[in-house]
Design a protein around this motif. Structure first.
Motif, PDB file in Angstrom:
ATOM      1  N   ALA A 187       0.919  -1.252   0.016  1.00 26.83           N
ATOM      2  CA  ALA A 187       0.169   0.053  -0.130  1.00 26.83           C
ATOM      3  C   ALA A 187       1.022   1.345  -0.038  1.00 26.83           C
ATOM      4  O   ALA A 187       0.323   2.441  -0.298  1.00 26.83           O
ATOM      5  CB  ALA A 187      -0.825   0.054   1.386  1.00 26.83           C
ATOM      6  N   ASN A 206       1.972   6.405  -5.841  1.00 25.60           N
ATOM      7  CA  ASN A 206       0.861   6.434  -7.034  1.00 25.60           C
ATOM      8  C   ASN A 206       1.773   6.831  -8.212  1.00 25.60           C
ATOM      9  O   ASN A 206       1.378   6.299  -9.400  1.00 25.60           O
ATOM     10  CB  ASN A 206      -0.188   7.567  -6.708  1.00 25.60           C
ATOM     11  CG  ASN A 206      -1.088   6.751  -5.690  1.00 25.60           C
ATOM     12  OD1 ASN A 206      -1.159   5.837  -5.454  1.00 25.60           O
ATOM     13  ND2 ASN A 206      -1.821   7.700  -4.881  1.00 25.60           N
ATOM     14  N   GLN A 260      -4.811   0.637  -9.592  1.00 29.21           N
ATOM     15  CA  GLN A 260      -4.371   1.168  -8.129  1.00 29.21           C
ATOM     16  C   GLN A 260      -5.564   2.015  -7.653  1.00 29.21           C
ATOM     17  O   GLN A 260      -6.104   3.068  -8.654  1.00 29.21           O
ATOM     18  CB  GLN A 260      -3.182   1.713  -7.859  1.00 29.21           C
ATOM     19  CG  GLN A 260      -2.993   1.786  -6.154  1.00 29.21           C
ATOM     20  CD  GLN A 260      -1.718   2.391  -5.812  1.00 29.21           C
ATOM     21  OE1 GLN A 260      -1.022   3.239  -6.588  1.00 29.21           O
ATOM     22  NE2 GLN A 260      -0.873   1.798  -5.030  1.00 29.21           N
ATOM     23  N   GLY A 261      -6.221   1.921  -6.650  1.00 27.25           N
ATOM     24  CA  GLY A 261      -7.277   2.669  -5.787  1.00 27.25           C
ATOM     25  C   GLY A 261      -8.598   2.718  -6.550  1.00 27.25           C
ATOM     26  O   GLY A 261      -8.807   1.914  -7.573  1.00 27.25           O
ATOM     27  N   SER A 262      -9.556   3.419  -6.288  1.00 27.64           N
ATOM     28  CA  SER A 262     -10.937   3.400  -6.852  1.00 27.64           C
ATOM     29  C   SER A 262     -11.103   4.283  -7.638  1.00 27.64           C
ATOM     30  O   SER A 262     -12.375   4.392  -8.247  1.00 27.64           O
ATOM     31  CB  SER A 262     -11.885   3.160  -5.693  1.00 27.64           C
ATOM     32  OG  SER A 262     -11.777   4.584  -4.818  1.00 27.64           O
ATOM     33  N   SER A 263     -10.140   5.313  -8.273  1.00 32.42           N
ATOM     34  CA  SER A 263     -10.588   6.541  -8.754  1.00 32.42           C
ATOM     35  C   SER A 263      -9.597   6.301 -10.083  1.00 32.42           C
ATOM     36  O   SER A 263     -10.013   6.755 -11.271  1.00 32.42           O
ATOM     37  CB  SER A 263     -10.256   7.679  -8.200  1.00 32.42           C
ATOM     38  OG  SER A 263      -8.823   7.818  -7.612  1.00 32.42           O
ATOM     39  N   ARG A 316     -13.389  -1.462  -9.167  1.00 30.20           N
ATOM     40  CA  ARG A 316     -13.166  -0.215  -8.617  1.00 30.20           C
ATOM     41  C   ARG A 316     -14.173  -0.089  -7.442  1.00 30.20           C
ATOM     42  O   ARG A 316     -13.955   0.783  -6.363  1.00 30.20           O
ATOM     43  CB  ARG A 316     -13.117   0.985  -9.835  1.00 30.20           C
ATOM     44  CG  ARG A 316     -11.753   0.998 -10.615  1.00 30.20           C
ATOM     45  CD  ARG A 316     -12.201   2.120 -11.682  1.00 30.20           C
ATOM     46  NE  ARG A 316     -12.458   3.452 -11.200  1.00 30.20           N
ATOM     47  CZ  ARG A 316     -13.153   4.208 -11.754  1.00 30.20           C
ATOM     48  NH1 ARG A 316     -13.255   4.032 -13.241  1.00 30.20           N
ATOM     49  NH2 ARG A 316     -13.333   5.595 -11.271  1.00 30.20           N
ATOM     50  N   GLY A 375     -13.429   1.053  -3.625  1.00 33.01           N
ATOM     51  CA  GLY A 375     -14.138   2.266  -3.087  1.00 33.01           C
ATOM     52  C   GLY A 375     -15.086   2.282  -2.041  1.00 33.01           C
ATOM     53  O   GLY A 375     -15.720   3.088  -1.739  1.00 33.01           O
ATOM     54  N   TYR A 423      -7.035  -4.891  -0.717  1.00 31.35           N
ATOM     55  CA  TYR A 423      -7.501  -3.719   0.221  1.00 31.35           C
ATOM     56  C   TYR A 423      -6.426  -3.343   0.644  1.00 31.35           C
ATOM     57  O   TYR A 423      -6.182  -1.989   0.929  1.00 31.35           O
ATOM     58  CB  TYR A 423      -8.528  -4.027   1.095  1.00 31.35           C
ATOM     59  CG  TYR A 423      -9.960  -4.011   0.306  1.00 31.35           C
ATOM     60  CD1 TYR A 423     -10.628  -2.909   0.075  1.00 31.35           C
ATOM     61  CD2 TYR A 423     -10.539  -5.321   0.171  1.00 31.35           C
ATOM     62  CE1 TYR A 423     -11.952  -2.932  -0.435  1.00 31.35           C
ATOM     63  CE2 TYR A 423     -11.865  -5.409  -0.202  1.00 31.35           C
ATOM     64  CZ  TYR A 423     -12.570  -4.309  -0.744  1.00 31.35           C
ATOM     65  OH  TYR A 423     -13.715  -4.220  -1.211  1.00 31.35           O
ATOM     66  N   GLY A 470      -4.580  -1.615  -1.867  1.00 35.65           N
ATOM     67  CA  GLY A 470      -5.098  -0.827  -2.712  1.00 35.65           C
ATOM     68  C   GLY A 470      -5.187  -1.039  -4.338  1.00 35.65           C
ATOM     69  O   GLY A 470      -5.108  -0.088  -5.026  1.00 35.65           O
TER      70      GLY A 470
END
Length: 431
Positions: A22, A26, A63-66, A320, A324, A392, A395
């Motif tokens: 994690a 980014n 990576q991540g939800s966006s 995603r 999120g 999680y 991410g």
């Protein structure tokens, strides 16, 4: 369709080694080209397509939800096609339908319309007095009364005691096939063991006929891959008052922006559909050509265990949304509590997994979950070479899409997890 072989160090369990990733910057995901960031994944995709073992393959990672996904793609929709596979190509995702159905059920549980440990006989009384085989996969007349009611939890976690025509053997398998309880489609061609097979024509009929079959195991005692998520589709219909496929579209697909996920591929989208192959004696035999696919026909039932066709872009939106905690692009598709519960270990304490496909792991709403040091993973694979998961702790989200059967002909599920793991940990070490 075959069950996906998983182990602690396999598809889902091995992802627990990502626990510290994690901290991966980014910028590492947003700067260089996808293939430079994921050399092991690239090598895997190139290896399968470049060698001719498969005509096309695509990995979608994010990576991540966006953040938008990146992809690594090679090859074409079919051996004779000139159309390259891409994020909008359509793949038969088979059992990757199960996490979708699981999350749909979690919505209703979150709303108080279902309870995890509620007997399904509350909604379908015919399941109130089930019989169990004295010898699993043995005689279907040597039976005893079930001691335990099948619950919603059992359906979600493959601990219901129900059978599966792709898993069972002997008289119970034959009885399922004869009764039309084969919840999935593969080809217009006659397939061995399915001669004269006529599928049931509705989820209501599926439930009614299934209730007449003996259970293979006592509910809650054994993890055994089963038709529980297909039956869950019928429960969702009853509880929501909407046809199952309508419920999925209205409550999940449309809100999540998934516009390329269907039980039947629209005729206008046939040019995007891949061909599915059988691997036999080192050759690829087309069993479901994209241009004349059985998925262009109306589905006998919207089966919640193995019925969907989807694109890498669409399924990445599902992942995603999960990362999120129910939210994507500013829209709350399902509650955070529902996602957290659905991606947690829901196995009954009484369930034995020691001889199962998920040995060493837990199981949530339709997908495997990691335990202990492996916590934070959730996902599942399909019978024609697809697999997808989220982690999680890191991410991250990842999916692999290709088309061949049986799934065990090539170890793509295990190899993909290992390749993603190698690339992510290498990037972390270099950061």
């Amino acid at each position: 369709m075959n069950a996906i072989t998983l182990s602690r160090r396999g598809l889902i369990g091995s992802l627990g080694a990502w626990a510290g990733t994690a901290l991966l910057p980014n910028a590492a995901w947003a700067s260089a080209a996808a293939e430079a960031r994921f050399p092991a994944v690239t090598q895997m995709v190139e290896g399968y397509v470049g060698s001719g073992r498969l005509p096309g393959m695509i990995a979608a990672l994010g990576q991540g939800s966006s953040a938008a996904p990146v992809n690594i793609a090679r090859g074409t929709l079919a051996k004779i096609s000139q159309i390259p596979v891409d994020m909008d190509s359509l793949f038969r995702i088979y059992s990757m339908t199960k996490p979708v159905t699981g999350m749909a059920a979690m919505m209703l549980i979150d709303e108080g319309k279902l309870r995890l440990d509620q007997p399904i006989a509350d909604f379908i009384p015919a399941f109130g007095k089930m019989q169990v085989q004295v010898t699993p996969d043995g005689s279907i007349t040597d039976l005893r009364p079930a001691k335990t009611q099948i619950t919603v939890r059992h359906l979600l976690t493959h601990t219901s005691g129900l059978g599966y025509s792709i898993i069972q053997s002997g008289p119970i398998k034959d009885a399922y096939i004869k009764a039309g309880l084969v919840p999935g489609r593969a080809s217009r061609l006659p397939l061995a063991g399915l001669e004269g097979f006529t599928p049931v024509s509705s989820l209501a009929q599926f439930a009614d006929v299934l209730a007449t079959m003996p259970l293979v195991y006592e509910p809650g005692t054994i993890w055994s891959y089963a038709v529980g998520l297909d039956l869950m589709g019928r429960l969702i219909e009853i509880v929501s008052g909407r046809p199952f496929d309508h419920f999925l579209h209205e409550r999940l697909f449309a809100p999540a922006g998934m516009d390329s996920t269907w039980f039947r591929v629209p005729e206008a989208q046939v040019a995007r559909l891949t061909t599915n192959y059988a691997v036999a004696a080192g050759m690829l035999l087309p069993i479901d050509p994209g241009k004349s696919s059985i998925y262009l026909d109306p589905a006998p039932c919207p089966f919640g265990g193995a019925g969907l066709v989807s694109s890498p872009r669409d399924y990445d939106r599902f992942l995603r949304m999960l990362l999120g905690f129910g939210r994507i692009d500013g829209r709350q598709v399902m509650s955070e509590a529902a996602v957290r519960l659905g991606t947690s270990n829901l196995l009954p304490e009484t369930a034995d997994v020691s001889q199962s496909l998920i040995k060493g792991n837990g199981f949530g709403a339709g997908g495997s979950v990691g335990l202990g040091d492996d916590a934070g993973t959730y996902g599942w694979g399909g019978a024609a070479g697809t697999v997808a998961f989220v982690n999680y702790r890191a991410g991250i989200r990842a999916g692999l899409y290709t088309q061949y059967m049986p799934s065990e002909a090539y170890p793509v599920h295990r190899e993909f997890a290992q390749a993603v793991l190698a690339d992510v940990t290498a990037k972390k070490a270099a950061a």
